[in-house]
Design a protein around this motif. Structure first.
Motif, PDB file in Angstrom:
ATOM      1  N   GLN A  34       4.123  15.521   3.681  1.00 28.16           N
ATOM      2  CA  GLN A  34       4.542  14.144   3.449  1.00 28.16           C
ATOM      3  C   GLN A  34       6.066  13.993   3.448  1.00 28.16           C
ATOM      4  O   GLN A  34       6.583  12.885   3.628  1.00 28.16           O
ATOM      5  CB  GLN A  34       3.990  13.636   2.124  1.00 28.16           C
ATOM      6  N   TRP A  58       0.827  -1.203   0.000  1.00 31.08           N
ATOM      7  CA  TRP A  58       0.000   0.000   0.000  1.00 31.08           C
ATOM      8  C   TRP A  58       0.868   1.263   0.000  1.00 31.08           C
ATOM      9  O   TRP A  58       2.066   1.193   0.203  1.00 31.08           O
ATOM     10  CB  TRP A  58      -1.015   0.004   1.127  1.00 31.08           C
ATOM     11  N   TYR A  59       0.198   2.392  -0.256  1.00 30.09           N
ATOM     12  CA  TYR A  59       0.878   3.682  -0.453  1.00 30.09           C
ATOM     13  C   TYR A  59       1.966   3.566  -1.517  1.00 30.09           C
ATOM     14  O   TYR A  59       3.076   4.089  -1.369  1.00 30.09           O
ATOM     15  CB  TYR A  59       1.419   4.234   0.867  1.00 30.09           C
ATOM     16  N   HIS A  70      -1.469   7.147  -4.772  1.00 30.63           N
ATOM     17  CA  HIS A  70      -0.840   6.255  -3.794  1.00 30.63           C
ATOM     18  C   HIS A  70      -1.819   5.116  -3.573  1.00 30.63           C
ATOM     19  O   HIS A  70      -2.869   5.301  -2.962  1.00 30.63           O
ATOM     20  CB  HIS A  70      -0.551   7.001  -2.491  1.00 30.63           C
ATOM     21  N   THR A  94       3.377   4.771  -4.631  1.00 29.83           N
ATOM     22  CA  THR A  94       3.300   6.016  -5.387  1.00 29.83           C
ATOM     23  C   THR A  94       3.303   5.743  -6.888  1.00 29.83           C
ATOM     24  O   THR A  94       4.155   5.018  -7.396  1.00 29.83           O
ATOM     25  CB  THR A  94       4.482   6.925  -5.027  1.00 29.83           C
ATOM     26  N   ILE A  97      -5.485  11.064  -0.015  1.00 35.84           N
ATOM     27  CA  ILE A  97      -4.477  11.666   0.858  1.00 35.84           C
ATOM     28  C   ILE A  97      -4.739  13.166   1.000  1.00 35.84           C
ATOM     29  O   ILE A  97      -5.594  13.730   0.309  1.00 35.84           O
ATOM     30  CB  ILE A  97      -3.050  11.438   0.328  1.00 35.84           C
TER      31      ILE A  97
END
Length: 403
Positions: free
Chosen positions: A369, A166-167, A220, A169, A211
């Motif tokens: 971030q 996950w996340y 993401h 990019t 996000i």
């Protein structure tokens, strides 16, 4: 260390600065330039990229034989800072994450087949890429040794991969992926890096994770692997070498983040200074107020500290070192100074800075971030403390030239 830059690098810097001023900055104030996720519209980006290619400003970071200009890490520090004076800069010159880091690691360790199959389409700008490492709890994040995604090797020599990431990019727009998965429980040689294409079966994007934004192209994403098959020809550097691939990929990529963030930080100062010079209140310009002068002076100093740390790390990489502690120091300093720069500029601009009349609010949301991606501040400070424990007073040693 000599801080003079070669005339060739200065020429690139000047040409990039002109391109950013003439081609990119004007686009930022047009709402029609943005996609729904607040990045530059892809069809518009394609046109801008074509202009950057035509002017010889494309993929400067790569070797000439790969399609770049071989400017080295120190040259990248200079030019990337200039590119990211605009929020649209890195993508326009093909120096944006995650493609930037993926191209550099593929160039460094890919086989001839892998470079042709997986690297060259990214270099040309035909496809985008992603690096799939981070997992939901209890999987791996900053600590890759916790990775749970598994790749089981069959009798046919092919790997079947199961797990979740996950996340990740850029995954929503990526065609080429580098994936970290566990092939054994060996603490050092248990991870392997795989290359795969989005059209291969056995995996899917579960969601594009919302996000604070703004977002990179492709967002993401959370990914699920339920039998993705990868052949041995698409293993990067060999089975069990995934941790080494990760170290080679993430170290320089952290530093290139810093290079770009310094450009954004300087843009914040620019906007703040311009407004302070023209805005009057209670009979004086904002720029004449000591409180504003102190804010801008502190910010200028902290940005310069970040630039020096970045350049030292770049110098160390260019001379063949690993620059692990230098990159960690730069990452913490620059991530925080970017946030400070956006916050200070908004404070000086007041309601104007909080509005969308400038790019400051965009940069502010993006900046938060920076203290998380590629290792949170606290992780890098732990790394630095381990170096301090191991080296003692030598932590601050000067490298000595040969007699």
């Amino acid at each position: 260390m000599d801080f003079h830059i070669p005339p060739r690098i200065e020429d690139y810097r000047q040409r990039i600065a002109r391109f950013v001023e003439q081609e990119l900055i004007p686009l930022e104030s047009d709402p029609g330039s943005y996609d729904p996720h607040e990045n530059i519209r892809l069809d518009l980006l394609d046109r801008v990229r074509a202009k950057a290619k035509a002017e010889g400003l494309w993929c400067l970071q790569l070797k000439p034989e790969t399609g770049g200009q071989g400017i080295g890490r120190m040259g990248m520090a200079v030019t990337y800072e200039a590119m990211n004076r605009s929020i649209f800069g890195p993508a326009s010159f093909n120096s944006a994450a995650p493609d930037d880091g993926n191209m550099m690691v593929l160039e460094a360790i890919g086989t001839p087949y892998q470079k042709e199959r997986w690297l060259q389409p990214i270099v040309r700008g035909d496809v985008r890429s992603a690096f799939a490492m981070t997992e939901p709890h209890p999987g791996g994040g900053s600590d890759p040794s916790m990775i749970q995604t598994r790749a089981d090797k069959g009798a046919d020599g092919r790997y079947r991969i199961h797990g979740r990431k996950w996340y990740i990019t850029g995954a929503g727009e990526a065609a080429h992926f580098i994936l970290l998965a566990r092939t054994s429980d060996d603490p050092r040689y248990g991870l392997t890096a795989f290359l795969f294409h989005r059209d291969q079966p056995g995996w899917r994007i579960l969601r594009r994770i919302p996000i604070m934004g703004p977002e990179e192209h492709g967002g993401h994403c959370e990914l699920e692997f339920d039998g993705l098959e990868v052949g041995p020809e698409d293993v990067l550097l060999g089975e069990g070498q995934g941790l080494k691939v990760t170290q080679m990929r993430l170290g320089p990529a952290r530093l290139t983040h810093c290079m770009r963030w310094l450009g954004l930080a300087r843009r914040c100062v620019e906007i703040a200074k311009e407004y302070a010079a023209e805005r009057h209140g209670f009979g004086v310009r904002l720029s004449e107020r000591e409180s504003v002068q102190l804010m801008l002076g502190r910010l200028a100093m902290n940005i310069e500290v970040g630039r020096l740390l970045v350049m030292k790390a770049a110098w160390e990489l260019d001379r063949g070192g690993f620059a692990r502690k230098e990159v960690s120091m730069a990452k913490v300093q620059v991530a925080n100074v970017l946030h400070e720069a956006a916050d200070t500029a908004i404070q000086i601009n007041g309601a104007r800075g909080y509005s969308k009349d400038t790019v400051l609010e965009w940069i502010y949301r993006y900046a938060r971030q920076a203290r998380l991606v590629d290792g949170a501040d606290e992780v890098h400070r732990m790394v630095l403390n381990r170096n301090l424990d191991a080296e003692g007073a030598d932590f601050w040693r000067w490298p000595v030239a040969e007699a």
